[in-house]
Design an enzyme around this catalytic site. Structure first.
Site, PDB file in Angstrom:
ATOM      1  N   HIS A  97       0.834  -1.201   0.000  1.00  0.00           N
ATOM      2  CA  HIS A  97       0.000   0.000   0.000  1.00  0.00           C
ATOM      3  C   HIS A  97       0.872   1.256   0.000  1.00  0.00           C
ATOM      4  O   HIS A  97       1.966   1.264   0.574  1.00  0.00           O
ATOM      5  CB  HIS A  97      -0.903   0.042   1.236  1.00  0.00           C
ATOM      6  CG  HIS A  97      -1.761  -1.167   1.389  1.00  0.00           C
ATOM      7  ND1 HIS A  97      -2.639  -1.589   0.416  1.00  0.00           N
ATOM      8  CD2 HIS A  97      -1.885  -2.049   2.409  1.00  0.00           C
ATOM      9  CE1 HIS A  97      -3.265  -2.674   0.830  1.00  0.00           C
ATOM     10  NE2 HIS A  97      -2.824  -2.975   2.035  1.00  0.00           N
ATOM     11  N   GLU A 115      -2.174  -0.036   8.061  1.00  0.00           N
ATOM     12  CA  GLU A 115      -3.141  -0.994   8.597  1.00  0.00           C
ATOM     13  C   GLU A 115      -2.470  -1.887   9.629  1.00  0.00           C
ATOM     14  O   GLU A 115      -1.232  -1.919   9.747  1.00  0.00           O
ATOM     15  CB  GLU A 115      -3.741  -1.852   7.479  1.00  0.00           C
ATOM     16  CG  GLU A 115      -2.739  -2.753   6.781  1.00  0.00           C
ATOM     17  CD  GLU A 115      -3.340  -3.489   5.579  1.00  0.00           C
ATOM     18  OE1 GLU A 115      -4.312  -2.985   4.991  1.00  0.00           O
ATOM     19  OE2 GLU A 115      -2.819  -4.558   5.235  1.00  0.00           O
ATOM     20  N   HIS A 172       3.178  -7.609   1.831  1.00  0.00           N
ATOM     21  CA  HIS A 172       2.425  -8.441   2.767  1.00  0.00           C
ATOM     22  C   HIS A 172       1.364  -9.244   2.033  1.00  0.00           C
ATOM     23  O   HIS A 172       0.961  -8.907   0.916  1.00  0.00           O
ATOM     24  CB  HIS A 172       1.770  -7.585   3.854  1.00  0.00           C
ATOM     25  CG  HIS A 172       0.779  -6.584   3.331  1.00  0.00           C
ATOM     26  ND1 HIS A 172       1.163  -5.365   2.810  1.00  0.00           N
ATOM     27  CD2 HIS A 172      -0.568  -6.625   3.234  1.00  0.00           C
ATOM     28  CE1 HIS A 172       0.096  -4.699   2.419  1.00  0.00           C
ATOM     29  NE2 HIS A 172      -0.978  -5.444   2.672  1.00  0.00           N
ATOM     30  N   ARG A 192      -1.178  -4.763  -6.296  1.00  0.00           N
ATOM     31  CA  ARG A 192      -0.869  -6.189  -6.338  1.00  0.00           C
ATOM     32  C   ARG A 192       0.455  -6.412  -7.066  1.00  0.00           C
ATOM     33  O   ARG A 192       0.641  -5.974  -8.195  1.00  0.00           O
ATOM     34  CB  ARG A 192      -1.968  -6.969  -7.066  1.00  0.00           C
ATOM     35  CG  ARG A 192      -3.300  -6.989  -6.378  1.00  0.00           C
ATOM     36  CD  ARG A 192      -4.235  -7.999  -7.037  1.00  0.00           C
ATOM     37  NE  ARG A 192      -5.617  -7.762  -6.640  1.00  0.00           N
ATOM     38  CZ  ARG A 192      -6.504  -7.096  -7.365  1.00  0.00           C
ATOM     39  NH1 ARG A 192      -6.151  -6.629  -8.549  1.00  0.00           N
ATOM     40  NH2 ARG A 192      -7.724  -6.902  -6.934  1.00  0.00           N
TER      41      ARG A 192
END
Length: 310
Positions: A97, A115, A172, A192
């Site tokens: 991200h 996150e 991740h 991605r």
């Protein structure tokens, strides 16, 4: 005094999703393989509605726009947090991200995505992807373009109750058999890197190689969770992480305790057991917001919650 805001989750059907949102949490959902529960969300891609009380039927984004007093009159165009439960029957894509600065420039002014993950359930030999082994952008690009995924990614063992902070730039992926509660910035931006060649509607899902290489941190440095416990009457509170975007805590109560709402607002997600909050019954799978100025409240029962606030 304002009502507690109970939220109606939004469910997302994902190609990698399982059925634990139905079997473990008892959610009444149309699909056996949903994948994601957007439990507390004011995002345009999934805006939760209030289940009961004065604001029944209104969306969280509407309350944020028109009743900012419920949230301590804090500033910001969008509600700052998004809480999900993610059920992975298959491996999720390997992803990364962006931070606020990159997302603002490249994603139409969106927030970035910091996150964190609390492991609700996993297989006995559960694993997760956190981090990578490239020492430079050049080595990173070479390993990606030559599909050296086994050499690139770091795979770590996990168990129920583990916790991970995922800062922007961290490679991740959630792996098969894992259920997590995710607390994140209110953003839906995911790049991605690799998706195992899976097809969606007969076509490979979009990859974002160039943007991923732009934002991945090299060498990778992993954020350490705080995990600091303190005793309360009939239980304990464990601070899992505290950063500029959120503070996340785990609350365990077996009996009755009094808590004080001192934040602009506090999100509570019940992850185990059942009980009452100021006499209102709550159980595993419930998600609610204690609004600004609520004051003290009684939490009782045999119950575990994940709490978050800005």
């Amino acid at each position: 005094m304002q009502d507690i805001l109970f939220l109606e989750p939004v469910f997302k059907e994902m190609i990698w999703g399982g059925d634990r949102l139905r079997t473990d949490f008892g959610y009444e959902i149309p699909s056996d393989s949903t994948g994601e529960c957007w439990a507390v969300s004011a995002h345009t891609n999934g805006d939760c509605r209030i289940k009961s009380g004065e604001y029944q039927g209104e969306t969280l984004s509407s309350l944020w726009a028109n009743h900012r007093e419920l949230f301590g009159n804090v500033e910001g165009e969008v509600f700052p947090l998004l809480i999900k439960i993610i059920d992975a029957k298959q491996d999720l894509s390997i992803q990364v991200h962006p931070d606020d600065v990159y997302a603002r420039e490249h994603e139409n002014g969106s927030l970035g995505k910091t996150e964190c993950w609390y492991i609700l359930n996993c297989e006995e030999d559960g694993k997760i992807v956190i981090g990578h082994n490239a020492n430079s952008k050049e080595e990173l690009a070479s390993m990606i373009h030559n599909n050296k995924w086994d050499d690139l990614i770091r795979v770590l063992p996990i168990k129920k109750g583990d916790f991970f902070q995922i800062v922007p730039g961290t490679v991740h992926a959630i792996k098969a058999g894992t259920v997590i509660l995710e607390t994140q910035q209110n953003s839906d931006i995911t790049y991605r890197l690799y998706d195992y060649g899976r097809l969606q509607n007969g076509k490979p899902r979009e990859l974002h190689i160039d943007k991923s290489i732009d934002v991945i941190t090299c060498p990778q440095k992993l954020a350490e969770p705080l995990r600091k416990k303190r005793d309360i009457k009939a239980g304990e509170i464990e601070t899992l992480v505290s950063c500029e975007f959120y503070t996340v805590e785990k609350i365990k109560v077996n009996g009755s305790t009094e808590l004080e709402q001192t934040e602009p607002f506090t999100i509570l997600s019940v992850i185990a057991g059942e009980g009452c909050l100021d006499g209102v019954k709550i159980k595993k799978g419930d998600h609610l917001i204690v609004p600004s100025g609520f004051g003290s409240y009684i939490l009782e029962g045999n119950i575990e919650c994940i709490s978050s606030h800005i």
